[in-house]
Write an enzyme that holds these catalytic residues in place. Structure first.
Site, mmCIF file in Angstrom:
data_model
loop_
_atom_site.group_PDB
_atom_site.id
_atom_site.type_symbol
_atom_site.label_atom_id
_atom_site.label_comp_id
_atom_site.label_asym_id
_atom_site.label_seq_id
_atom_site.Cartn_x
_atom_site.Cartn_y
_atom_site.Cartn_z
ATOM 1 N N TYR A 174 -2.088 -1.247 10.864
ATOM 2 C CA TYR A 174 -2.350 -1.822 9.534
ATOM 3 C C TYR A 174 -1.220 -1.428 8.580
ATOM 4 O O TYR A 174 -0.627 -2.270 7.905
ATOM 5 C CB TYR A 174 -3.704 -1.343 8.975
ATOM 6 N N SER B 138 0.836 -1.199 0.000
ATOM 7 C CA SER B 138 0.000 0.000 0.000
ATOM 8 C C SER B 138 0.868 1.245 0.000
ATOM 9 O O SER B 138 1.981 1.239 0.529
ATOM 10 C CB SER B 138 -0.848 -0.022 1.265
ATOM 11 N N LYS C 269 2.042 -3.662 6.498
ATOM 12 C CA LYS C 269 2.463 -3.633 5.088
ATOM 13 C C LYS C 269 3.961 -3.363 4.990
ATOM 14 O O LYS C 269 4.679 -4.016 4.233
ATOM 15 C CB LYS C 269 1.678 -2.557 4.313
#
Ligand code: NAD
Ligand code: UFG
Length: 332
Positions: free
Chosen positions: A150, A124, A154
């Site tokens: 979150y 992302s 990544k």
């Protein structure tokens, strides 16, 4: 070529499955159905004429995963599976680290065990954190100023993949840094249908338009942007799916990293106006304060994907809005 898509019944996975099947690839999907529905398989069949083999397996279930990997003889894994609700990741960091990082480690171990050495990973733009730069490029430093667990999963998975590549030079690893996926399949059969609490702009716009939410809260109108609202690089999910196909064609040993975006930024109010134009309806909204952790403007530098993958987006924000509205009309 036989491809396993983890998270394959999810939003991006299902669109990628359609593109791959339409090109004649043999595709199998693995998902625990935590954030997607089994009916997606029928929708894929309706669009492509092929119902992919499905494995209802959790990546945390090592034995179940090994069984799939042992029997599948896959040439490539595209790894979409993960939890992605930013707000929830702040409340439940261990769940996110366990699922996203633990799931990826299990997957890589299983791949190693059964000699599958090609993987494409869904990363992302969040890994760029806050660099004070609007146009971000693959060779920039990552991991600084990421504001939520979150996003950190990544970043950490990217680092894990780089370490795996050093220890296993035969691995062919592609990291795709998605910008903001929007839109739906033109058939109206596939789209974003989250079971979880949406915190992204498009799912919220969809819920406002169907009356499930009474208005959109626009987080801040005092950024240094065209109209003061936040600007992002919204990429149509079908273009994003095609980006995986482009990346797949150019895989080589080591780690390759690509931004998948359009290279253009659109503001929240421009997105509202585009939705209103496509739907012919007013979308109620209210300007509120900035959301913690938000950037004013960020968009992809897309030169590397153009140059090395020959990948350019084709669909527009208008297409995304029309396809989203069409999808909303189809959702049961
Ligand atoms: P999604 O939630 O629609 O799809 C993810 C799928 O993974 C879901 O079907 C879910 O059930 C499955 N899953 C989650 N944990 C699993 C586990 N432990 N075992 C098996 N299946 C599991 O999300 P999406 O929008 O399609 O995103 C796909 C990937 O792209 C994710 O990794 C996400 O973090 C990443 N990504 C998404 C966006 C976005 O805005 N949609 C942006 C950047 C990156
Ligand atoms: N926004 C609103 N109101 C809302 C939701 C969003 O005004 O109710 C605004 C945001 O402030 C931002 C823009 O709409 O300016 C887009 O917000 P999203 O939450 O849809 O997307 P972000 O770019 O902020 O973040 C998302 C994911 C990240 C991911 C990133 C890039 O939440 O985890 O896309 O992929 F990393």
């Amino acid at each position: 070529m036989k491809i396993l898509l983890t998270g394959g019944t999810g939003y991006i996975g299902s669109h990628t499955a359609v593109e791959l099947i339409n090109l004649g690839y043999e595709v199998e999907l693995l998902d625990n159905l935590f954030n997607s529905k089994i009916t997606v398989l029928d929708k894929i069949e309706e669009i492509t004429g092929v119902k992919p083999v499905f494995h209802k397996v959790d990546l945390l279930d090592r034995a179940g995963l090994d069984k799939v990997m042992a029997e599948g003889h896959y040439d490539l894994v595209i790894h979409f599976a993960g939890m992605k609700a930013v707000g929830e990741s702040v409340e439940k960091p261990l769940k996110y680290y366990e699922n996203n990082i633990g799931g990826t480690i299990n997957l890589l171990n299983s791949m190693k065990k059964y000699d599958v050495s090609k993987i494409i990973f869904s990363s992302s733009a969040t890994v760029y954190g806050d660099q004070g730069v609007e146009e971000v490029k693959e060779d920039m430093q990552t991991g600084i100023g990421i504001t939520n667990p979150y996003g950190r999963t990544k970043f950490m998975i990217e680092e894990i993949l780089k370490d795996v590549s050093v220890a296993n030079p035969e691995f062919q690893i592609v990291i795709l840094r998605y910008f903001n996926p929007v839109g739906a399949h033109e058939s109206g059969l596939l789209g974003e249908d989250p079971n979880d609490i949406p915190n992204n702009l498009m799912p919220i716009i969809m819920k406002v338009s169907t009356g499930e939410l009474d208005k959109l809260k626009v987080y801040g109108d005092d950024y240094d942007t065209v109209d003061g609202t936040g600007m992002r690089d919204y990429i149509h999910v079908v273009d994003l799916a095609r980006g995986h196909v482009a990346a797949m064609m150019k895989m080589e040993e080591g780690v390759s990293i690509y931004n998948l975006g359009t290279g253009e930024a659109t503001s929240v109010l421009q997105m509202v106006a585009a939705f209103e134009k496509a739907s012919g309806k007013k979308l109620p909204y209210e300007i509120v304060g900035r959301r913690a952790g938000d950037l004013g403007k960020i968009y992809a530098n897309v030169e590397k994907a153009w140059r090395e993958l020959d990948f350019k987006t084709e669909l527009t924000i208008e297409d995304a809005m029309n396809d989203t509205i069409n999808y909303l009309e189809h959702v049961e």
